[in-house]
Each structure stands twice: as structure tokens, then as C-alpha cells.
Design a protein around this motif. Sequence first.
Motif, mmCIF file in Angstrom:
data_model
loop_
_atom_site.group_PDB
_atom_site.id
_atom_site.type_symbol
_atom_site.label_atom_id
_atom_site.label_comp_id
_atom_site.label_asym_id
_atom_site.label_seq_id
_atom_site.Cartn_x
_atom_site.Cartn_y
_atom_site.Cartn_z
ATOM 1 N N PHE A 109 0.819 -1.202 0.000
ATOM 2 C CA PHE A 109 0.000 0.000 0.000
ATOM 3 C C PHE A 109 0.858 1.258 0.000
ATOM 4 C CE2 PHE A 109 -3.406 -2.765 2.058
ATOM 5 C CZ PHE A 109 -4.071 -2.940 0.855
ATOM 6 N N ALA A 110 2.061 1.175 0.552
ATOM 7 C CA ALA A 110 2.971 2.319 0.502
ATOM 8 C C ALA A 110 3.385 2.593 -0.947
ATOM 9 C CB ALA A 110 4.191 2.054 1.376
ATOM 10 N N GLU A 111 3.618 1.526 -1.717
ATOM 11 C CA GLU A 111 3.942 1.699 -3.130
ATOM 12 C C GLU A 111 2.777 2.339 -3.880
ATOM 13 O OE1 GLU A 111 4.949 -2.252 -4.425
ATOM 14 O OE2 GLU A 111 7.087 -1.865 -4.188
ATOM 15 N N ALA A 112 1.572 1.833 -3.621
ATOM 16 C CA ALA A 112 0.395 2.375 -4.304
ATOM 17 C C ALA A 112 0.171 3.833 -3.928
ATOM 18 C CB ALA A 112 -0.832 1.540 -3.950
ATOM 19 N N ALA A 113 0.344 4.171 -2.645
ATOM 20 C CA ALA A 113 0.133 5.549 -2.201
ATOM 21 C C ALA A 113 1.088 6.505 -2.904
ATOM 22 C CB ALA A 113 0.303 5.641 -0.686
ATOM 23 N N GLU A 114 2.307 6.058 -3.154
ATOM 24 C CA GLU A 114 3.272 6.908 -3.855
ATOM 25 C C GLU A 114 2.820 7.173 -5.293
ATOM 26 O OE1 GLU A 114 7.891 6.969 -3.663
ATOM 27 O OE2 GLU A 114 7.344 5.420 -5.140
ATOM 28 N N GLN A 115 2.377 6.143 -5.966
ATOM 29 C CA GLN A 115 1.928 6.305 -7.350
ATOM 30 C C GLN A 115 0.716 7.225 -7.435
ATOM 31 O OE1 GLN A 115 1.236 2.295 -8.683
ATOM 32 N NE2 GLN A 115 3.251 1.645 -7.970
#
Length: 717
Positions: free
Chosen positions: A696-702
Amino acid sequence: MNRPNLSRRPLAAIGLLLASGFAAPASFAADAPTPPVAAQRPHEVKAPHGAVRNDEYYWLRDDKRENPEMLAYLNAENAYADAMLAPLAPLKQRLYDEIVGRIQQDDSSVPYFEDGYWYYTRFETGKDYAITARRKGTMEAPEEILLDQNAMAEGKDYFQVGGWEVSPDGSKLAWAEDLNGRRQYTIKVKDIASGELLDSAITGTSGNIVWGDDNKTIWYVENDPETLLSTHVKTHVIGTPSSEDKLVYTETDNSFYMGIGRTRSKQYICIGVGSTVSSEQRCTKAASPGEFTVVAPRERDVEYSADHYAGRWVITTNWNAPNFRIMTAAEDALGSRENWKEFVPHAGDVFIEGVELFDGYMAIGERSDGLRRIRILKDGGDSQFVKSDEPAYTMGLSVNAMPDTPWVRYTYTSLATPATTYEINVETGERKQLKQDPVPGFDPTQYVTERVWVPSRDGTVRIPVSIVYRKGFEKNGEAALLQYAYGSYGSSSDPGFSRLVPSLLDRGMVYAIAHIRGGQEMGRAWYDGGKLFNKINTFTDFIDVTDWLVANGYAAEDRVAAMGGSAGGLLMGAVANMAPEKYDVIISQVPFVDVVTTMLDPSIPLTTNEYDEWGNPEKKAFYDYMLSYSPYDQLEAKDYPATFVGTGLWDSQVQYWEPAKYVARLRAKKTDDNTLVFRTNMEAGHGGKSGRFRRFAEAAEQYAFMLDQLGVEKRAE
């Protein structure tokens, strides 16, 4: 590259959106850092028919992932991404907190009963990984923990459990684990009662596990260490050296994938092989394994899947039935399709996806009008459909471990409805809701879903589109839009709930899934219409959907984002080349963008399995057609949208060097000042980071990048 089960799978469809209120992207700061520049070194890529292309970034390929210069470039791109995205850290954190806030952290799955035990998975608050457990006879019995993945993952950058299976006598557990995301699994075995590790010797496997009836033999599929193709089926006796494992079967055609499993009756162990256009299955009796009998010999353009229960074989096949039909055969009638008898005929408007066998009836997974549904068909011929009240939804069979029951479990979800598990009694029609995934703070009544149909530019088809937005949204042409699609391998992008979407919809955005050709939402013809020499339809369908949504007020023409991953990343690269002016932001995850070079190299994992999807560029007609849309080859000096590209160093499905080369060439070619960031996860593969929170941290960055580029207002705190 992608085959169902193994390959370039569609990444989770996610949507965002926000009202008016346009602000200059924070990433356009005057003191923005300078992006890395990759060295250009001439390298000729030759085809057997004489065609030659120069690939100035070919040097970025390193199969061992050890080249210091290559690693330095990837790290420089990561550092540049860090610097460019630093101003968005507060928005990224806010999105992450919102997403994680919609997770009930101490959640558990619906238990299912099998062979005397109730099995389930559960999560503990604050922990990234699942605990797999069981209870004997009743859910009030003491818990037996089978796998505590939190403890198993401790100290590891990446950890994933593939398949796991309990021995027939219930005393042992075998599981497959992957420590870098490359999907090369090691199988381990333990005694459940004591926790003692009995075996950890089986390496280089697909993760597919079948126990023998003797409770000491494991059947598994071995992968080729270079191409990762599933090449051999072997048996391993617990506690013996893997060098003594017995070879059972070798697949010599490198265009086929392979798997192994038991039939519904558990009486047969079967090896299944399949390519894009054909399949074959061979089975042996589990009680006395010996020679494997072919269900029906493989033949090009004929696919089938056979299961056994109640003394008969049930076969789902496209033999003289493009949308598949269901056949039956007697217990001893293996060896030829001529022994099959039709049970459910072919229908031009219904695509049969699969079947689950029960006592006296079967549950059939079907597609009609682009939506998944379930039909209950009794042996006597009576049938009924499980119904839905929403215009766009996804329905599928859940875990039905035991066939001797009148209750069928299934799952239901939509873009506005969290995944819900039901069971329906096929005798009385009674339906029970067993669980709806808890989503703290989410109210489904505040969201609206739509299903619309968009005419293709040539007028030959109508493209289904699933849409969701927050109640009160006005189709005034001012909103921001995220459009997602995949469109390859016959893999359908079904409208299902995502915990990420509400953060985006609450900001006023519209989210749309374009069910473009190349998927299988509308049946086999829909797939055939978007592959090989028809691949261009996948890209034009996506663009046509964008034009229609803008023309009909769902979005502003200058506030459109597009997202896709893997083969969907090829889609992103193609539409960015074909119609860059229509998109403000492109999010491309693990993108398959160097189509021709990859498909010319059979040493690259999965390439030979893909010839019937993309074509074999060793043949000039295919070479020329693939070259005409290959995103890497079609980059040119012009303006491109702001772009976020992500990959994993250990990706086995789309090798990291494809997006790396693509970004390097795009930086050199593009004539705009739009932001281009490239993020490489140095510890992971095709699916990104492991663990339920880390991803979810990766998705939040995108999505922070996307919201910023679209000028979407930050949510009031």
C-alpha cells in the motif's frame, strides 16, 4: 508476458478522482533535480529474416543482476524519484493512512471444512502476513497453527508462500516459499503436531504440490532454472536427497505450461499442460500410481480441462465450441474425444469459464454481457442463476472443499461493494451471507456504479466500461479520471472492490475499467479480436473509451490519467505513443514494452509460451506487425504525458531491463518538461513488495504522483 496462473497478470485495478480546483504540480519546482542519463552504446538486434535494429540501451540487461554500472543506474533513478516525489510525502502519507484505515487488521477468512478440519487464515493487528490455521471438527476446538508467515518472513526483504497442502492423513504440511519474487519456489515439509522440519530439499519448483496417498511422497513441477518454464514432473520421498527424486514426466514442447493436481474425487492425480491455444491432460490413479493415461491427445486450437467425480469425467472444452461447452465421459473412456458426450451445449452469447462438481449437480462459472455469473445445473437438467441487483459486478465460486453438500459458496463484489461470501442451498434456494469484508469508515450507499457501452471507431463492436464515482457527481466535463485496462491473454478485468478507490473517489475523481478486446469479458471472440494481428484493437479500444468518457462529461479532456501493468503496461506505452495528447498522466507498472527484442530471445523466461499471443517475430510478417506497436521501438521526439514507471529487479515475468531501457530512451526522446520517474524495487519481482501493508505504501506513492499531476485538490484534514 503472461499466461493465466503464471504470468503478466493484470495488476489490481485502482481508481481515483477529485473535483475541480486545479493547482500546479508540486513536482514542477524550479530547483528540480536533474534526471539520470543512461549511456548509449550501439548494439544490433538481428532477426533471422535479416532485419536489424539498433538498441542503444541493450547494455542495461544483466541476467545475473550483478553489473555495477547497471545497478548504479537503477539506484540513480531511484534517488531521482525520491527527490522528485519528496514534496508529495505528506499526500503520500495521508493516502497510505486512509487506505490502511480501511483494513480491519485483526480480520480472518471464512473457515471451510475439509477432511475433518476447519481451515482458515487470519491476520493480527499491525502484522504484514497471514497466519494459516485449522481446528479439528469444530471452530471451538484448539487452534493448530500451520504457517505463521510473520515469523517465517522475519528478517527477509521479500517473502511469499505459494501453494501449501496437508497430507491425506492430516499429519504433515508441505508448502512452497519464494524469497525474492522470482517465483522459483522451495518446497519444505514439517510435522504439524511437533513443528519439526522434515524436509527442505526441493528447490527450483513452480510451487505446485500434490501429496501421494502414502503420506510420504510429494509430486511437484520442476522449473528450468534459466527460462523458468515448467519442464518436469517429479516425485520426492520425504527425508531423501532431491538427487534421488523420480522423474515422472517431461514436457518437450516449450510453448506449454504445466501443472499437477488431484481430481474432485481425489481418486486421480493429473498432469495438465497448456499453451495459448491448446491443452492436454493425463491422469493416473492416486491409490496405485503408474502409467499416466492421456484424456485426449493435444491438438492445436483445442483446449480442455477434465475433472472426475461420481464415477464419470466432466470435461470443459472449446472443441467445436469457441465459447466452450461441457462434455461427460465414462470412467474408463479416456484416450479420445470421440468418447465424450455433450452435457451443456455451446452458446454464442455465453462463455463458460469453469465448473465445480457436487453430488447431483454442478456449479458453472459463466460470462454473459461481459459479467461473471454462476449457474446451478442439476443432473436432471433443472438450472438456476445466482442473481445480482447491480449493473456492474463480479461473481465467482468460493472455496467448496467438500462435494457432498447442497450448499454452494460464492463471492460477490462490485466497484462499490466489498467482497462478500455467500452460500446458497440448491435445494431450497435459501441464501446466507457468511461474511462481507469489513471496511471501516466506508459507506457503499455513497457511491454509484454504472455499466456503459462505447462504440469502437470501426463500428464493429461495443466496448463495455465499468464506472464508479461518489454520489452527487455531475457529468459536467470538469472532473479528473483514472482509466484502467489490461487487454491481453484473455484475462478479464472484472469490476471488484478495492480499498484504495474510496480515497480517490472522495476527492471527486471518476474511475473506469475499460473492458477492451484482448481480454475475454465478451467471450472467446473478444480475446481473438485483440491478439496476434488484431492487437491494435486493444489500443484503439482504450483510446475510444477515453474519447467517449470525455465527450459524455465524465472527465475534463485535460485531466485524464491511464493505468496498466505488465501486458497492461504495453497498453500504456502504446497509447502514450499513439495519442499522448489525450492523457495527462500514465502509470505503468512492470510494463512489457520491448516486445520484439524479448520475443526474439527464447532464453528469456516465458518467451516461447507467448508465440500464440503476440506472434513469433522470427517470421517477418509478425516482426513487422509487432514492431509497428512496440512501445520501446515507437518512441519518438515529441511531447509525452507525465509518467510513473515501476518495476522489480527480480521480476521473472517482465524482466527489469525492459522498463529500464524504455525510461532511458523516453528521457532521451521526449521534447516536453513533464515529470518522468522510474522506481525499481530492488528486493522484489513482478508483484511488488510482499506483505499487506508494504504494497500500500507503493500504491500511495503512485497515486500521490497522479493526484498532484492532475491538479486534484488535497483532501481537507
